[in-house]
Design an enzyme around this catalytic site. Structure first.
Site, PDB file in Angstrom:
ATOM      1  N   LYS A 180       0.832  -1.203   0.000  1.00 61.45           N
ATOM      2  CA  LYS A 180       0.000   0.000   0.000  1.00 61.45           C
ATOM      3  C   LYS A 180       0.866   1.253   0.000  1.00 61.45           C
ATOM      4  O   LYS A 180       0.677   2.152  -0.828  1.00 61.45           O
ATOM      5  CB  LYS A 180      -0.922   0.008   1.219  1.00 61.45           C
ATOM      6  CG  LYS A 180      -1.886   1.193   1.236  1.00 61.45           C
ATOM      7  CD  LYS A 180      -2.581   1.342   2.582  1.00 61.45           C
ATOM      8  CE  LYS A 180      -1.682   2.061   3.563  1.00 61.45           C
ATOM      9  NZ  LYS A 180      -2.395   2.460   4.798  1.00 61.45           N
ATOM     10  N   ASP A 198      -6.351   0.863   0.819  1.00 60.04           N
ATOM     11  CA  ASP A 198      -6.451   1.177   2.248  1.00 60.04           C
ATOM     12  C   ASP A 198      -7.816   0.730   2.763  1.00 60.04           C
ATOM     13  O   ASP A 198      -8.580   0.075   2.044  1.00 60.04           O
ATOM     14  CB  ASP A 198      -6.193   2.667   2.501  1.00 60.04           C
ATOM     15  CG  ASP A 198      -7.331   3.555   2.022  1.00 60.04           C
ATOM     16  OD1 ASP A 198      -8.249   3.058   1.327  1.00 60.04           O
ATOM     17  OD2 ASP A 198      -7.325   4.757   2.343  1.00 60.04           O
TER      18      ASP A 198
END
Length: 312
Positions: A180, A198
């Site tokens: 991420k 996320d």
């Protein structure tokens, strides 16, 4: 006309379907709308069959609906951007690591002091951990984060000559950097497409039935297959912006959602337009955003910068 009258006679006491409510009374004003351009998803009266209930959606229909949602969100959030303040790749990777288990706003209020004292990887690598902990305390988990950012900085100095690498396989080797974080850096510091999975992104793509996967890497692959690669970075911004402003985790503002006709989960949250308006966050609700120094496009669209740490 007879068919239309018959349909009207069957309407409930409410008089309108949930989709028609959203279509007839749009609570969100976009930049385009302020310029006199009607937003398609709000201005037209969509058929309830746009998201068939209880009927399997073909792959082609899913791709079309997913891409339409992204187009609609691009009109709602033409100023979508990463909500962490940064001036270079080093600042972005550090800020992204610090954003774990806290808000971007809190990070943005904290990093000015950090970067003023330690502007380069060399500076942070040689920093006194106790001093860094003191600065990072407001972000939570400050001891672990101190170890991560100092370790990350040392790795940059020792393995990459003090420069943030621009490759996924190199970024994920850095302390505290996962996929991420890596995609945030690649997409926003190097212009290389990536999907940022996320918590907001995970929640929304599952609500929209883009995928049933629950693991971030599988979500990333499934959603990435629905869109051209060059759209991945901005897609992430659009989805995350929408999750933070309208499609909240506990109480989505369904009655204020401009893509309600395309959402299979419509009705999970507040459907009354007036009540839904009160749930809007950040600039959609008339409040400051998360960046102290946001892009000019955000300010031009009516967004307000966040206050510095300790203000108000």
């Amino acid at each position: 006309m007879p068919a239309k009258k018959a349909a009207e006679a069957q309407e409930t006491a409410a008089g309108k379907t949930a989709v028609e409510k959203v279509a007839e009374k749009p609570p969100v004003t976009t930049t385009a709308a302020r310029k006199g351009v009607a937003k398609k998803a709000v201005a037209k009266k969509p058929a309830a069959a746009e998201v068939p209930a209880g009927k399997p959606e073909s792959r082609t229909a899913l791709v079309r609906r997913a891409r339409r949602i992204n187009r609609e969100l691009a009109e709602v959030y033409p100023y979508a951007h990463p909500e962490l303040d940064f001036e270079n790749p080093f600042q972005l990777v550090i800020a992204t690591v610090l954003s774990a288990q806290t808000t971007d706003l809190r990070v943005n209020q904290t990093t000015p002091a950090l970067f003023a004292e330690y502007p380069t990887p060399e500076d942070l690598a040689a920093a006194d951990p106790e001093r860094v902990e003191e600065i990072l305390r407001p972000t939570g988990f400050f001891r672990a984060k101190t170890r991560s950012v100092i370790g990350l900085s040392k790795a940059l100095v020792e393995e990459f000559g003090g420069e943030v690498p621009g490759r996924l396989e190199d970024l994920v080797k850095l302390p505290g950097v996962g996929r991420k974080t890596a995609f945030v850096v690649l997409g926003n510091a190097f212009g290389r497409p990536g999907i940022t999975v996320d918590t907001h992104f995970q929640r929304l793509v599952r609500r929209w039935r883009w995928t049933e996967e629950t693991e971030p890497d599988k979500i990333e692959a499934a959603v990435g297959a629905l869109f051209p690669k060059n759209e991945w970075t901005m897609l992430s911004h659009h989805v995350i912006f929408h999750g933070r402003r309208i499609c909240h985790a506990r109480k989505p503002a369904c009655g204020a959602c401009p893509i309600a006709p395309l959402c299979p989960a419509y009705g999970e949250g507040e459907t009354d337009p007036e009540k839904a308006k009160k749930l809007l966050k950040y600039e959609k609700g008339g409040f400051p955003g998360q960046r102290l120094n946001p892009p000019q496009s955000y300010l031009d669209a009516g967004g307000r910068p966040a206050p510095p740490l300790g203000a108000g």
